[in-house]
Design a protein around this motif. Structure first.
Motif, PDB file in Angstrom:
ATOM      1  N   VAL A  27       0.823  -1.223   0.000  1.00 59.63           N
ATOM      2  CA  VAL A  27       0.000   0.000   0.000  1.00 59.63           C
ATOM      3  C   VAL A  27       0.850   1.263   0.000  1.00 59.63           C
ATOM      4  O   VAL A  27       0.322   2.365  -0.178  1.00 59.63           O
ATOM      5  CB  VAL A  27      -0.958   0.016   1.214  1.00 59.63           C
ATOM      6  CG1 VAL A  27      -1.989  -1.089   1.103  1.00 59.63           C
ATOM      7  CG2 VAL A  27      -0.193  -0.096   2.537  1.00 59.63           C
ATOM      8  N   LEU A  28       2.160   1.131   0.213  1.00 55.39           N
ATOM      9  CA  LEU A  28       3.030   2.316   0.216  1.00 55.39           C
ATOM     10  C   LEU A  28       4.427   1.928  -0.237  1.00 55.39           C
ATOM     11  O   LEU A  28       4.973   0.905   0.162  1.00 55.39           O
ATOM     12  CB  LEU A  28       3.082   2.924   1.623  1.00 55.39           C
ATOM     13  CG  LEU A  28       3.985   4.156   1.820  1.00 55.39           C
ATOM     14  CD1 LEU A  28       3.348   5.148   2.765  1.00 55.39           C
ATOM     15  CD2 LEU A  28       5.372   3.750   2.348  1.00 55.39           C
ATOM     16  N   ARG A  29       5.008   2.759  -1.113  1.00 57.54           N
ATOM     17  CA  ARG A  29       6.407   2.623  -1.540  1.00 57.54           C
ATOM     18  C   ARG A  29       7.028   4.004  -1.509  1.00 57.54           C
ATOM     19  O   ARG A  29       6.558   4.913  -2.183  1.00 57.54           O
ATOM     20  CB  ARG A  29       6.516   2.086  -2.971  1.00 57.54           C
ATOM     21  CG  ARG A  29       5.863   0.765  -3.231  1.00 57.54           C
ATOM     22  CD  ARG A  29       6.189   0.294  -4.634  1.00 57.54           C
ATOM     23  NE  ARG A  29       5.336  -0.789  -5.066  1.00 57.54           N
ATOM     24  CZ  ARG A  29       5.685  -1.724  -5.935  1.00 57.54           C
ATOM     25  NH1 ARG A  29       6.899  -1.707  -6.462  1.00 57.54           N
ATOM     26  NH2 ARG A  29       4.852  -2.681  -6.274  1.00 57.54           N
ATOM     27  N   GLU A  30       8.068   4.154  -0.715  1.00 51.96           N
ATOM     28  CA  GLU A  30       8.748   5.441  -0.606  1.00 51.96           C
ATOM     29  C   GLU A  30      10.254   5.211  -0.532  1.00 51.96           C
ATOM     30  O   GLU A  30      10.714   4.225   0.063  1.00 51.96           O
ATOM     31  CB  GLU A  30       8.293   6.191   0.655  1.00 51.96           C
ATOM     32  CG  GLU A  30       6.833   6.614   0.675  1.00 51.96           C
ATOM     33  CD  GLU A  30       6.581   7.931  -0.036  1.00 51.96           C
ATOM     34  OE1 GLU A  30       7.557   8.558  -0.487  1.00 51.96           O
ATOM     35  OE2 GLU A  30       5.409   8.325  -0.141  1.00 51.96           O
ATOM     36  N   PRO A  31      11.042   6.117  -1.108  1.00 49.90           N
ATOM     37  CA  PRO A  31      12.503   6.004  -0.965  1.00 49.90           C
ATOM     38  C   PRO A  31      12.917   6.146   0.502  1.00 49.90           C
ATOM     39  O   PRO A  31      12.278   6.868   1.267  1.00 49.90           O
ATOM     40  CB  PRO A  31      13.029   7.189  -1.794  1.00 49.90           C
ATOM     41  CG  PRO A  31      11.909   7.535  -2.727  1.00 49.90           C
ATOM     42  CD  PRO A  31      10.652   7.240  -1.981  1.00 49.90           C
ATOM     43  N   SER A  32      13.978   5.441   0.877  1.00 45.89           N
ATOM     44  CA  SER A  32      14.494   5.520   2.251  1.00 45.89           C
ATOM     45  C   SER A  32      15.405   6.736   2.384  1.00 45.89           C
ATOM     46  O   SER A  32      16.633   6.624   2.471  1.00 45.89           O
ATOM     47  CB  SER A  32      15.273   4.249   2.604  1.00 45.89           C
ATOM     48  OG  SER A  32      14.472   3.119   2.544  1.00 45.89           O
ATOM     49  N   VAL A  33      14.782   7.898   2.388  1.00 43.31           N
ATOM     50  CA  VAL A  33      15.533   9.150   2.484  1.00 43.31           C
ATOM     51  C   VAL A  33      14.795  10.095   3.429  1.00 43.31           C
ATOM     52  O   VAL A  33      13.560  10.169   3.415  1.00 43.31           O
ATOM     53  CB  VAL A  33      15.699   9.844   1.105  1.00 43.31           C
ATOM     54  CG1 VAL A  33      16.597  11.070   1.210  1.00 43.31           C
ATOM     55  CG2 VAL A  33      16.253   8.878   0.071  1.00 43.31           C
ATOM     56  N   VAL A  34      15.564  10.805   4.251  1.00 45.31           N
ATOM     57  CA  VAL A  34      15.005  11.800   5.171  1.00 45.31           C
ATOM     58  C   VAL A  34      15.797  13.087   5.013  1.00 45.31           C
ATOM     59  O   VAL A  34      17.032  13.052   4.941  1.00 45.31           O
ATOM     60  CB  VAL A  34      15.101  11.326   6.640  1.00 45.31           C
ATOM     61  CG1 VAL A  34      14.522  12.372   7.583  1.00 45.31           C
ATOM     62  CG2 VAL A  34      14.392   9.997   6.826  1.00 45.31           C
ATOM     63  N   THR A  35      15.111  14.228   4.922  1.00 48.52           N
ATOM     64  CA  THR A  35      15.803  15.516   4.939  1.00 48.52           C
ATOM     65  C   THR A  35      15.561  16.179   6.283  1.00 48.52           C
ATOM     66  O   THR A  35      14.444  16.200   6.792  1.00 48.52           O
ATOM     67  CB  THR A  35      15.328  16.446   3.800  1.00 48.52           C
ATOM     68  OG1 THR A  35      13.897  16.418   3.712  1.00 48.52           O
ATOM     69  CG2 THR A  35      15.902  16.016   2.472  1.00 48.52           C
ATOM     70  N   LEU A  36      16.651  16.702   6.854  1.00 51.03           N
ATOM     71  CA  LEU A  36      16.611  17.305   8.190  1.00 51.03           C
ATOM     72  C   LEU A  36      17.157  18.718   8.143  1.00 51.03           C
ATOM     73  O   LEU A  36      18.051  19.030   7.347  1.00 51.03           O
ATOM     74  CB  LEU A  36      17.464  16.482   9.169  1.00 51.03           C
ATOM     75  CG  LEU A  36      17.154  14.991   9.299  1.00 51.03           C
ATOM     76  CD1 LEU A  36      18.295  14.284  10.008  1.00 51.03           C
ATOM     77  CD2 LEU A  36      15.855  14.797  10.065  1.00 51.03           C
ATOM     78  N   TYR A  37      16.593  19.571   8.999  1.00 52.08           N
ATOM     79  CA  TYR A  37      17.193  20.885   9.199  1.00 52.08           C
ATOM     80  C   TYR A  37      18.451  20.705  10.032  1.00 52.08           C
ATOM     81  O   TYR A  37      18.446  20.011  11.052  1.00 52.08           O
ATOM     82  CB  TYR A  37      16.219  21.813   9.932  1.00 52.08           C
ATOM     83  CG  TYR A  37      15.003  22.194   9.120  1.00 52.08           C
ATOM     84  CD1 TYR A  37      15.102  23.121   8.090  1.00 52.08           C
ATOM     85  CD2 TYR A  37      13.759  21.623   9.387  1.00 52.08           C
ATOM     86  CE1 TYR A  37      13.981  23.474   7.337  1.00 52.08           C
ATOM     87  CE2 TYR A  37      12.644  21.969   8.642  1.00 52.08           C
ATOM     88  CZ  TYR A  37      12.757  22.900   7.622  1.00 52.08           C
ATOM     89  OH  TYR A  37      11.662  23.237   6.889  1.00 52.08           O
TER      90      TYR A  37
END
Length: 329
Positions: A27-37
């Motif tokens: 039901v969900l596919r997302e790249p394993s990436v996080v952007t942080l301040y």
């Protein structure tokens, strides 16, 4: 009135995260990436929104891949990513869901505990850890409870898992930190050495997906890539062919072929006969490289089966495992 609860399966990969349920599949596919301040390390974005920023973030924001070689490299970022993605799927839940989470076959107990802990603080009521090859086999619909051998090869973003499975367990296995990201690195090194151009991670991945191959194509195809010249320091565009990509990947791919051969050599003769009859099952994003099935088959003399959606095999399997409590004990 009963509270709504939905159990979920999570394929927590180096390149992408897939979430599935028993009834609906992935039901969900997302790249394993996080952007942080950078100031305070608060979250800016997660998943696809972050992936488009890789290599393009301004001074105040940093894009990170919290998973490396199939295990957690940045615990805090993994927690933020899981919390955001689980919320997308389970925002309607009144009670926190249970989750089955896949890990590489070679993961240590410490690495498994880190994954479990990250899930529990990210909105999961109870977490079960399962080996990725087992989840892939279940996702493919293979009856692994029978006393028959099947071989699954999962070429992911950070790890290649190879396992011979029989009677709900892994009989022989091998695990290599040689997979999709190493393919990208090999292309970057090749372009730097042959063309004296520096390219980024996203460009290497684009080339791999567009014209990449590990077995000769019927016709050589080409693609343009842009980078920075080592000689002038200025932007430069070159044309690269699929045969050049195959040359760039050859050493890396041969490591995988050697490990598959090693696992087969350790496999009991009875199970080897089953594998020869049924063939090898190839899943994961790396399996989509043109000719990988042909290369394995020609190198080992065994047919190779690739499903229609090989990337989703592990994710589907984690969702289905709630129907197999004997594998969750």
């Amino acid at each position: 009135m009963l509270s709504y609860v939905q159990d979920i399966g999570i394929d927590l990969g180096t390149s992408s995260v897939l979430i599935s349920t028993k009834s609906r599949g992935v039901v969900l596919r997302e790249p394993s990436v996080v952007t942080l301040y950078r100031s305070g390390k608060t979250v800016h974005a997660v998943g696809q929104a972050s992936a488009t920023m890789l290599g393009r973030t301004p001074v105040g924001i940093v894009a990170v891949r919290p998973m490396k070689d199939g295990v957690i490299a940045d615990y805090s970022a993994t927690e933020h990513m899981l919390r955001a993605l689980i919320k997308k799927v389970c925002s309607h839940n009144v009670i926190k869901p249970r989750a089955v989470i896949s890990v590489p076959g070679g993961a240590t107990e410490v690495e498994k505990r880190a994954v479990k802990d990250a899930a529990l603080v990210s909105g999961v009521r109870k977490a079960y850890i399962v080996s990725a090859p087992i989840a892939a086999a279940v996702g493919l619909g293979i009856d692994i409870s029978r006393p028959e051998g099947c071989m699954v090869i999962d070429i992911g973003g950070g790890v290649t898992d190879i396992a011979v499975i029989s009677m709900n367990g892994i009989v022989v296995s091998g695990s290599l930190k040689t997979a999709g990201e190493r393919f990208d690195d090999a292309i970057v090194r090749y372009v730097r050495k042959k063309f004296a151009i520096i390219i980024g991670e996203r460009t290497a991945e684009y080339i791999k997906k567009e014209i990449g191959c590990v077995y000769p194509r019927p016709e050589d195809i080409t693609a343009e890539l842009k980078g920075r010249s080592l000689l002038s320091g200025l932007p430069q565009t070159i044309v690269m062919s699929s045969s050049e990509v195959m040359e760039a990947l050859s050493d890396t791919v041969n490591l995988i072929i050697e490990e598959i051969s090693n696992v087969l050599e350790q496999t009991p003769p009875e199970l080897s006969g089953d594998i020869a009859e049924k063939g090898i099952y190839l899943v994961g994003g790396g399996s989509m490289l043109y000719g990988f099935d042909k290369l394995i088959s020609s190198s080992l003399g065994i047919k190779v089966n690739v499903p229609d959606d090989p990337i989703a095999a592990v994710g589907r399997g984690t969702g289905k495992l709630f129907s197999k409590p004997e594998l969750l004990s």
